[in-house]
Scaffold this active site. Structure first.
Site: not given
Ligand code: GDP
Ligand code: PGA
Ligand code: MN
Length: 584
Positions: A70, A198, A207, A227, A249, A251-252, A254, A278, A366, A397
Site C-alpha cells: 500500500r 497491489y 481497505k 481493522h 498490518s 502484526c498478527g 491472521t 482483517d 501474500r 509491535r
Molecule cells: P496481519 O497482517 O496482522 O494479519 O499479521 P499476520 O498474522 O499475517 O502476521 C504477520 C507476521 O507476524 C508474520 O510474520 C507472523 O509470523 C508474525 N506473528 C504473528 N503472530 C505472532 C506472535 O504471536 N508472535 C510473534 N513473534 N510473531 C507473530
Molecule cells: P494488511 O492488508 O496490510 O492489513 O494485511 C492488506 C493490504 O492492504 O496491504
Molecule cells: Mn492480515
C-alpha cells in the site's frame, strides 16, 4: 426498480466514455467465469501455474517491483472540508482530486476489457452488510475480488433492490509510481484508484471501501468499521466467546484469528473458530451488546513467516485454490517463502535465487484464499445478525515497555488504550520498517475522517443500557535483553485469551496497576511453557518511569487532534498520568 439499475448503468456508461475500453464484462461471480479468467491470465503471463500436483488450483502473480505494498503517501481522503480529513489523512479538495485522477483515467482502457464487479461486503442477507461495484481493467483484481468478497449476481440483485452502492473505479494504468493515486470521496461514496495493481490499493472492497469509506459511513449511522480480526474461543464446556482484535498490518491478526491451541488445551477440548482476519463491522444489538460481521469472504494474508509450526491452519487453507502474489518458487515449482522448509530456486521477481538480492519472497508477499478453506472457519461468519463481541483487544509491535496483557478499567480507558496504540512499522506499507509510530486502533492508514472525531465516536458507544465488551491491550512482541521475543506467541496466545475470558466471566480478579489490570499471580496459565519466572516477570513488569514518559508522549500525540480531541480522552490521559505519579 428499473431506475435503481439505471443509476448503475449510467455510471458504467460514464466510466466507459472516459476510459474507452474495447469491451465491457459484467461479472457474474460464477466458477466458469473465474476459470476463464485464470486461463486468460495464464496465457498473458499475468498468472503463472504452480505445481498442480502439490498445489491444485494455485497460481502465482508477480506484481511490478515498484508496486508491492500500500502507498500511504499517495492515498487521499477528499472531504469537501479539509478539517474533516484530520492530520491522520492526506487531503485533497474533491474537485482537484477528480481532475487530477480523471486525467489519468482518460482513455486508459483503450483496447482493454473493462470489468464491472458487483460485490457485497458481509453476508448477502445481513442488515450490517453493504454493497459496492468496482470497475477495473485488471483480471487479477477480478479474480482476487471473487475470493475476497461475495461477488456477482447476488450482490447485483441486492444493489438493484437497495439502489445504493459504493462506486469504485480502478485501473492499473502504467504502474508508474509518478502516476499513482488512491483517492476516496466519502461524501460521494466513491473511490478512484489509478496506477497500482497491489492488494489494498486495487482490491477496492477491502481497505478503501470496508475501512476508509465505511468508517465514515459508520460514524453517521452509529456503528464501527474496524481493522480487526474476529475469533471465537470455545471452552471445554462448549461456551464460545467472540473476541475482536485490532493490530496494525503484519502484526498478527491472521495468525490470531486461526490459532491452534497448545497441546494441553487441545486435550481439554478448547476450540478456535475463525470469523475474520482483517476487518470487523460492529453495531449495538437490541440487547446492548456489540454484534460483529466480517465483511470479507477471504484472506489476503502475509506469506512470509507462515509455516506449519506458526500457522498450520493458514498453511492448510492455502494448499489448493489460492492466488499467491510475489512469493518465490522451489525447483519443482511449489510456492516458497522465508519460514518454510526447503529452498527457493526462483525469487519473487522471477530471477534465479541469490541471497545477495535479499529475501526470496517479498516481505509483503501474500496469499489470497477463500475463508471457507480454513479448517477453523466458522459458519457463524455467515450469520446475518453477526456474533456478539465479549472482548476488544488492541496491540502492536512494542519491543519494550508494553506488558504482555493489560485490561482497561472501563470503556473510556479502553478508548485511550486504543488511541495510544503504537507499533513498529512493517513491510505492509512502503517506507522504513521498524520505527515506532502511533497507530490508533490500527486505523492510521484506514480511518476515513478526523481521528479526533473518530475517538469521540468510539466514546459515544458508552451509553445507558449498553453492554460493551471489556477492552484489553496485548503485546506479543516484547523483547528481552538478548533481543529475542520474550513470549512464544502464536498458539500460546490462547493462554492470554483465556485470561481475558476469565476476566469477562469474572472468574479471576487481576491486579490493579496505574496502567490497567494485569494478571494476578498464577492467573495466566503457563504450565508446559519453557518460560523461566524471570521472563514472565519481565513480560508483566510495569516500569513506572518508562510509563510516565509514555503517558507524556501519548499526551503530546493526542494534542495533535485538538480541537477535535474529545475532552474526556484528554482527561483520561491525565488520570493515568496522575496515577503513575502517585505510584512513583
Ligand atoms: P496481519 O497482517 O496482522 O494479519 O499479521 P499476520 O498474522 O499475517 O502476521 C504477520 C507476521 O507476524 C508474520 O510474520 C507472523 O509470523 C508474525 N506473528 C504473528 N503472530 C505472532 C506472535 O504471536 N508472535 C510473534 N513473534 N510473531 C507473530
Ligand atoms: P494488511 O492488508 O496490510 O492489513 O494485511 C492488506 C493490504 O492492504 O496491504
Ligand atoms: Mn492480515
Amino acid at each position: 426498480m428499473a431506475s435503481k439499475l439505471e443509476a448503475l448503468e449510467h455510471w458504467v456508461n460514464e466510466v466507459a466514455a472516459l476510459t474507452r475500453p474495447a469491451r465491457i464484462h459484467w461479472c457474474d461471480g460464477s466458477d466458469a467465469e473465474y476459470q476463464a479468467l485464470v486461463q486468460q491470465m495464464l496465457q498473458t503471463g499475468t498468472l503463472i501455474e504452480l505445481n498442480q500436483q502439490t498445489h491444485p488450483g494455485c497460481y502465482l502473480h508477480r506484481s511490478n517491483p515498484s508496486d508491492v505494498a500500500r502507498v500511504e503517501h499517495l492515498t487521499f481522503v477528499c472531504h469537501p472540508d479539509e478539517q474533516d480529513a484530520g492530520p491522520n489523512n492526506h487531503w485533497m479538495a474533491p474537485a482537484e482530486a477528480h481532475a487530477k485522477i480523471d486525467a489519468l483515467f482518460d482513455g486508459c482502457m483503450v483496447g482493454r476489457t473493462m470489468y464491472v464487479i458487483p460485490y457485497c461486503m458481509g453476508p448477502i442477507d445481513s442488515p450490517l452488510a453493504r454493497c459496492g461495484v468496482e470497475i477495473t481493467d485488471s483480471p487479477y483484481v477480478v479474480a482476487n475480488m471473487r475470493i475476497m468478497t461475495r461477488m456477482g449476481a447476488a450482490a447485483q440483485a441486492r444493489i438493484e433492490r437497495e439502489g445504493t452502492f459504493i462506486k469504485g473505479l480502478h485501473s492499473t494504468g502504467e504502474l508508474d509510481p509518478e502516476r499513482r493515486f488512491i483517492m476516496h470521496f466519502p461524501a460521494e461514496l466513491s473511490i478512484k484508484s489509478y496506477g497500482s495493481g497491489y492488494g489494498g490499493n486495487a482490491l477496492l472492497g477491502k481497505k478503501c471501501h470496508a475501512l476508509r469509506i465505511a468508517s465514515h459511513q459508520a460514524r453517521s449511522e452509529g456503528w464501527l468499521a474496524e481493522h480487526m480480526l474476529i475469533v471465537g474461543i470455545e471452552n471445554p464446556q462448549g461456551e464460545t466467546h467472540y473476541i475482536a482484535a485490532a493490530f496494525p498490518s503484519a502484526c498478527g491478526k491472521t495468525n490470531l484469528s486461526m490459532l491452534i491451541p497448545p497441546e494441553g488445551y487441545l486435550r481439554d477440548g478448547w476450540k478456535v473458530w475463525t470469523i475474520g482476519d482483517d476487518i470487523c463491522w460492529m453495531r449495538p444489538g437490541a440487547d446492548g451488546r456489540l454484534y460483529a460481521i466480517n465483511p470479507e469472504a477471504g484472506f489476503f494474508g502475509v506469506a512470509p513467516g507462515t509455516s506449519g509450526s506458526t500457522n498450520h491452519n493458514a498453511l492448510t487453507s492455502i494448499s489448493h485454490d489460492t492466488i499467491f502474489t510475489n512469493v518465490a518458487v522451489t525447483a519443482d515449482n511449489q510456492p516458497w517463502w522465508e519460514g518454510l522448509p526447503g529452498t527457493p530456486a526462483i525469487d519473487w521477481q522471477g530471477r534465479p535465487f541469490d541471497p545477495a538480492n535479499g529475501p526470496a519472497a517479498h516481505p509483503n508477499s501474500r496469499f489470497t484464499v477463500s475463508a471457507k478453506q480454513c479448517p477453523t472457519w466458522s459458519e457463524m461468519a455467515e450469520a446475518a445478525q453477526g456474533v456478539p463481541i465479549s472482548a476488544i483487544v488492541f496491540g502492536g509491535r512494542r519491543p519494550s515497555l508494553l506488558p504482555l496483557v493489560m485490561e482497561a478499567r472501563d470503556w473510556t480507558h479502553g478508548v485511550l488504550m486504543g488511541a495510544a496504540m503504537g507499533s513498529e512499522t512493517t513491510a505492509a506499507a512502503t517506507g522504513t520498517v521498524g520505527v515506532l509510530r502511533r497507530d490508533s486502533m490500527a486505523m492510521k492508514p484506514f480511518c476515513g475522517y478526523h481521528y479526533g472525531d473518530y475517538f469521540a465516536h468510539w466514546l459515544s458507544f458508552d451509553q445507558p443500557g449498553a453492554k460493551l465488551p471489556k477492552v484489553f491491550h496485548v503485546n506479543w512482541f516484547r523483547k528481552g535483553a538478548n533481543g529475542k521475543f520474550l513470549w512464544p506467541g502464536f498458539g500460546d496466545n490462547l493462554r492470554v485469551l483465556e485470561w481475558m475470558i476469565n476476566r469477562v466471566e469474572d472468574r479471576v480478579d487481576g491486579v490493579e496497576t496505574p496502567i490497567g489490570i494485569l494478571p494476578g499471580d498464577g492467573e495466566l496459565k503457563v504450565d508446559g511453557l519453557r518460560l523461566d519466572p524471570a521472563q514472565l516477570d519481565a513480560l508483566l513488569d510495569v516500569d513506572n518511569a518508562g510509563w510516565q514518559a509514555e503517558l507524556a508522549a501519548i499526551g503530546e500525540y493526542l494534542q495533535t487532534f485538538v480541537p477535535h480531541l474529545p475532552e474526556r480522552l484528554r482527561e483520561e490521559q491525565q488520570r493515568v498520568a496522575r496515577a503513575l505519579d502517585a505510584a512513583d
